[in-house]
Scaffold this active site. Sequence first.
Site, PDB file in Angstrom:
ATOM      1  N   ASN A 155      10.406 -10.142  15.892  1.00 17.02           N
ATOM      2  CA  ASN A 155      10.023 -10.717  13.980  1.00 17.02           C
ATOM      3  C   ASN A 155      11.383 -10.440  13.887  1.00 17.02           C
ATOM      4  OD1 ASN A 155      10.513 -12.807  11.773  1.00 17.02           O
ATOM      5  ND2 ASN A 155       8.765 -13.396  12.105  1.00 17.02           N
ATOM      6  N   GLY A 204       7.738   1.290  15.554  1.00 14.75           N
ATOM      7  CA  GLY A 204       6.862   1.174  14.096  1.00 14.75           C
ATOM      8  C   GLY A 204       8.599   1.392  13.782  1.00 14.75           C
ATOM      9  N   GLY A 206       0.391  -0.841  -0.351  1.00 18.03           N
ATOM     10  CA  GLY A 206      -0.110   0.092  -0.273  1.00 18.03           C
ATOM     11  C   GLY A 206       0.840   1.446   0.080  1.00 18.03           C
ATOM     12  N   GLN A 255      11.677  -5.848   6.403  1.00 16.04           N
ATOM     13  CA  GLN A 255      10.467  -4.210   5.963  1.00 16.04           C
ATOM     14  C   GLN A 255      11.642  -3.571   6.107  1.00 16.04           C
ATOM     15  OE1 GLN A 255       6.940  -4.004   8.468  1.00 16.04           O
ATOM     16  NE2 GLN A 255       6.465  -2.624   7.774  1.00 16.04           N
ATOM     17  N   GLY A 270       1.789  -7.492   3.403  1.00 16.53           N
ATOM     18  CA  GLY A 270       2.756  -8.560   2.999  1.00 16.53           C
ATOM     19  C   GLY A 270       4.005  -8.341   4.229  1.00 16.53           C
ATOM     20  N   GLY A 289       0.686   0.664  13.039  1.00 16.70           N
ATOM     21  CA  GLY A 289       0.172  -0.453  13.292  1.00 16.70           C
ATOM     22  C   GLY A 289       0.454  -1.686  14.109  1.00 16.70           C
ATOM     23  N   GLY A 314       7.770   0.635  10.053  1.00 13.66           N
ATOM     24  CA  GLY A 314       7.112   0.543   9.034  1.00 13.66           C
ATOM     25  C   GLY A 314       8.485   1.023   7.408  1.00 13.66           C
ATOM     26  N   GLU A 315       8.162   2.273   8.152  1.00 14.24           N
ATOM     27  CA  GLU A 315       8.297   3.906   7.146  1.00 14.24           C
ATOM     28  C   GLU A 315      10.440   4.203   7.011  1.00 14.24           C
ATOM     29  OE1 GLU A 315       5.146   5.833   6.869  1.00 14.24           O
ATOM     30  OE2 GLU A 315       4.834   5.135   8.444  1.00 14.24           O
TER      31      GLU A 315
HETATM   32 MO1  MOS Z   1       1.870   4.742   6.031  1.00 13.43          MO
HETATM   33  S1  MOS Z   1       2.874   6.021   3.967  1.00 13.43           S
HETATM   34  O1  MOS Z   1       1.357   5.618   7.206  1.00 13.43           O
HETATM   35  O2  MOS Z   1       1.155   4.093   4.873  1.00 13.43           O
END
Ligand code: MOS
Length: 687
Positions: free
Chosen positions: A579, A649, A234, A586, A462, A504, A651-652
């Site tokens: 993990n 996080g 996404g 990621q 994913g 998340g 993620g980013e």
């Molecule tokens: Mo993100 S750019 O917070 O899905």
Amino acid sequence: MTTGAIGVARPRIEGPAKVTGTARYAADVPIEGLAFGAVVLSTVTRGRIRDIDTSAVQDMPGVLGVIDHRNALRLNPKAGGFFGPDGGLQLLQDEVIPFAGRPVALVVAETLEQAQAAAEALPVTYDEEPHDTEFTADHPSGRPAMTLFDEPVNAGDVEAELAASAVVVEERYRTPEEHHSAMEPHSATAWWDGERLEAVDSNQGPFVVAAALATLFSLGLDQVHIRTEHVGGGFGSKGLCGPQLILAAMAALRLQRPVRVTLTRAQVFLATAMRPATDQPIRIGADADGRLRAIWHEPAFEISPLAEYIEGCTELTKTLYAAPAIRTRLTAVPLDILPPYSMRGPGAAPGSFALESAMDELAERLGMDPLELRLRNEPVVGPVSGLPFSNRNLVACLREGARRFGWGTRDHRPRLRREGSLLVGTGLAATSFSAGAFPSSASITAEPDGTFTVAIGATDLGTGARTALTAVAADALAVGTERIRLRISDSDLGPAWSAGGSRGTTSWVWAISEAGAQMRRQGCRGTVTVDTTQLLGDLPSRERHSYSAVFAEVTVDPATGEVRVRRLLGMFAVGRVVNPLMARSQVIGGMIGGLSMALHEEGIRDPVSGRHVNADFAGYHIAAHADVPDIEADFVPDYEPGIPLGVKGAGEIGNVGTAAAIANAVWHATGVRQRSLPIRLDRVLEG
Ligand code: MOS
């Protein structure tokens, strides 16, 4: 007894289903009686629809109907997104064209091919009006942009500190429009089950999307049910209620049968979201020993007047380095363009390119090691907020990264290393990304067979969320992972934060940990449901961030201008790693995104037509396998206090910092600064 599933490198639970093709993405789910919708987008940039001649297509094979602004359901104008009211959601409501790529009609037919043929044949005429799509930082319609998290700051006396500085870097950095480019195009299938709207949709958070859809269609939240089983990425573009879902729901209501709308790749570019272009003037002043006196960072970015959005480029500027004076201010420039939205480290990624390039320029002018410059300006408390850091392991990332990369032997002067005809250089960048949790609910049921059903409205894009949350639930209940039956990806599972904002995992872990603890207190019987809204309010005020240091080695061919990244190394402090296999994957993915941003990605808009002209993967380049070199990513020991399991996080943050590290390495190789992304061949040759 602790079973210790957390911290163990486990492969994806759904891996076998994905590689054998049995995993179903939104466009794969079989539904009885399905009809297909094809979207028609505006080809003009600004104006009004004069006519849509539906009679020209209504007798084409298989055509069931055409929905446009004349017959579409009226949507509730109050629907909004994270940043406020969002006119980007108000599809097919009037004849106004606010940007090229705005959906103007949906053609529905028995088969996908019939729908596409009729959509291509549909005559749409427009009354065009003059448009403005040319972004400049000093555009007359620029206005201050701010939210709670992005308020302008003015700490200390910036002008006086700059005047007193031994060295001042004053430059500006530019980044172009960039597109999320998730592998899976946006797809939704919607149908009405009595009074209930059912949908299978590709998105980052079924609960958040269901809430938006309920508002749009003036339905109760219990009348909307959204599932999102597998999602092929996404990067922010699926964080909102997407056009595919709104149009599919409208068509399902009108035709009283299930309708699937899948955007084409071009439509994903033209009609979903993008990162806005930025133009970022920066001034940094320092004493001769490298101690910062002032940072001034006043970026401008483009938006659409349809939807509020903030590209928070100054996030790192407020937190990364100690300086007695810091001033930041964001300017939004409304243009006739696709509404921008969060993409891969929103704000921080372009902001870091500017700040960390400028820091490298400062080190150059001071004749200092760029690593030493960062270490010398490590703050004790939040430089603007004055708040304590919850914990801060940037120095550990910098030192350990430098050791593994071999930074210590670097000669900091540029254009000294050659290998044959190639110039070789290295660069680094420090980064942070804000961390935290949002309210989520989770429920756990003890089943008669000794297993536990753990339900949470989480999404797995994913990235491995399913696998991570299974481990978290197992440890929370002190059982093996084989006794956990995890249910995610369903708005009926209760309020939950999306897979977004790098929050998340933190948000879901919190809810599952609390539910697991309660379940054990009640003797592992029955069902418990928790909602963390209350618990989150008790967090003390701290600056919470993930940190990393990224190191890059590049070669530059002075004859062709070609930049190749040869090595990338990232050291990360992201709290406790649930993990290591998934987390490493990621952050490496993020670093590849940063590499792609540095060298390739650029949405090109034709100023005459106002249209985005490279809306496909032939024209819009993303890093491919051959562009991706030896990448190493690892984690320093880190634990976030006050958050269950110490999680932050991942993620980013991988996206943040990599572009600056590469740009700094290109300078080191060539002696020429690259202040505009992407670092194209022509830009290198011009230098
Ligand atoms: Mo993100 S750019 O917070 O899905």
